[in-house]
Write an enzyme that holds these catalytic residues in place. Sequence first.
Site, PDB file in Angstrom:
ATOM      1  N   ASN A  27      -6.852   6.629  -1.241  1.00 33.50           N
ATOM      2  CA  ASN A  27      -6.850   7.408   0.006  1.00 33.50           C
ATOM      3  C   ASN A  27      -8.106   8.265   0.109  1.00 33.50           C
ATOM      4  O   ASN A  27      -8.516   8.919  -0.852  1.00 33.50           O
ATOM      5  CB  ASN A  27      -5.617   8.300   0.063  1.00 33.50           C
ATOM      6  N   CYS A  88       1.984  10.088   1.199  1.00 35.72           N
ATOM      7  CA  CYS A  88       2.010   8.651   1.464  1.00 35.72           C
ATOM      8  C   CYS A  88       3.281   8.368   2.242  1.00 35.72           C
ATOM      9  O   CYS A  88       4.378   8.404   1.685  1.00 35.72           O
ATOM     10  CB  CYS A  88       1.948   7.820   0.198  1.00 35.72           C
ATOM     11  N   TYR A 145      -0.502  -1.077   9.350  1.00 34.83           N
ATOM     12  CA  TYR A 145       0.128  -1.954   8.369  1.00 34.83           C
ATOM     13  C   TYR A 145       0.316  -3.383   8.866  1.00 34.83           C
ATOM     14  O   TYR A 145       0.157  -3.686  10.046  1.00 34.83           O
ATOM     15  CB  TYR A 145       1.513  -1.400   8.001  1.00 34.83           C
ATOM     16  N   ASN A 175      -6.097  -0.795   1.373  1.00 35.68           N
ATOM     17  CA  ASN A 175      -5.999   0.612   1.761  1.00 35.68           C
ATOM     18  C   ASN A 175      -7.362   1.262   1.962  1.00 35.68           C
ATOM     19  O   ASN A 175      -7.508   2.170   2.778  1.00 35.68           O
ATOM     20  CB  ASN A 175      -5.195   1.404   0.723  1.00 35.68           C
ATOM     21  N   CYS A 206       0.366   6.703   9.348  1.00 36.81           N
ATOM     22  CA  CYS A 206      -0.184   6.397   8.023  1.00 36.81           C
ATOM     23  C   CYS A 206      -1.126   7.524   7.608  1.00 36.81           C
ATOM     24  O   CYS A 206      -1.961   7.951   8.415  1.00 36.81           O
ATOM     25  CB  CYS A 206      -0.947   5.071   8.071  1.00 36.81           C
ATOM     26  N   VAL A 207      -1.016   7.966   6.362  1.00 36.71           N
ATOM     27  CA  VAL A 207      -1.865   9.065   5.907  1.00 36.71           C
ATOM     28  C   VAL A 207      -3.323   8.641   5.721  1.00 36.71           C
ATOM     29  O   VAL A 207      -4.216   9.480   5.658  1.00 36.71           O
ATOM     30  CB  VAL A 207      -1.345   9.661   4.583  1.00 36.71           C
TER      31      VAL A 207
END
Length: 262
Positions: A27, A88, A145, A175, A206-207
């Site tokens: 991330n 998450c 996603y 990711n 989504c983070v």
Amino acid sequence: MTPDHVGRPSFARESPHRIGMIVPSSNTTMETEVPRLMEAVAEPHTFHSSRARLHTVDAESLSAMVADGDRCAAELADAAVDVIGYACLVAVMTQGPGAHERIEDHLSEIVRANGSEARVVSSAGALVRTLRSLGTSKVALVAPYVPSLTRTVIDYLEGYGVDTVDWVTLAVEDNCDVGRLDAESLLDHVRGLDLTGAEGIVLSACVQMPSLPAVERVEAETGLPVVSAATATTREIIQALGLALQETVGGSALRRVETVRA
């Protein structure tokens, strides 16, 4: 003879608020967007992260990341943070209905066992609670996603009384690539949605999917409250610390924040 050159330690009377985050190892967005949002808080604060391994956004990898959360929570407890954000969203939601409640409680127990009183919030729980606090029961949703995971998010929200009237997903599995998505493109994605009956927009479910530059622009264009994983998580961090915003940033999630210390 005892040496006389050993000084006495002097501690600051007021330490900054310490904000902990558990983030996927790949991330790059939450440690960018949440600090940017927190610039509107006058009180000094610092950020401290623990990373759980995640490369590909699939069910097996997400479950492995969740299992790594205990270690991350214990590490952040060692840093004496004041609040921990489990950042998450879909990893939690793939664990089944009500997962954010179970995981927040479990990680709180880990934190207590390691000598910390930090409150634990999750991005999944923050999104649910923010939407409900805003009175938003019908949303349009944008996610990065594969479709099956986006369906998981939609079903999870439905379990808390939030229905999705229309949605678009971008089918990005890597990711790191999610973190490279262009936030400006979100305006076009929203323009392609049928907003009939929608009471709000989840601009980034989504983070890792960048959205902050577009939040207030989408609100202005659609007239609907806009929430993202990052703005909802920041909202709960602010609430947990009992802080106040000096300016309006981040759209409705923060414009309507109730500042209460839990």
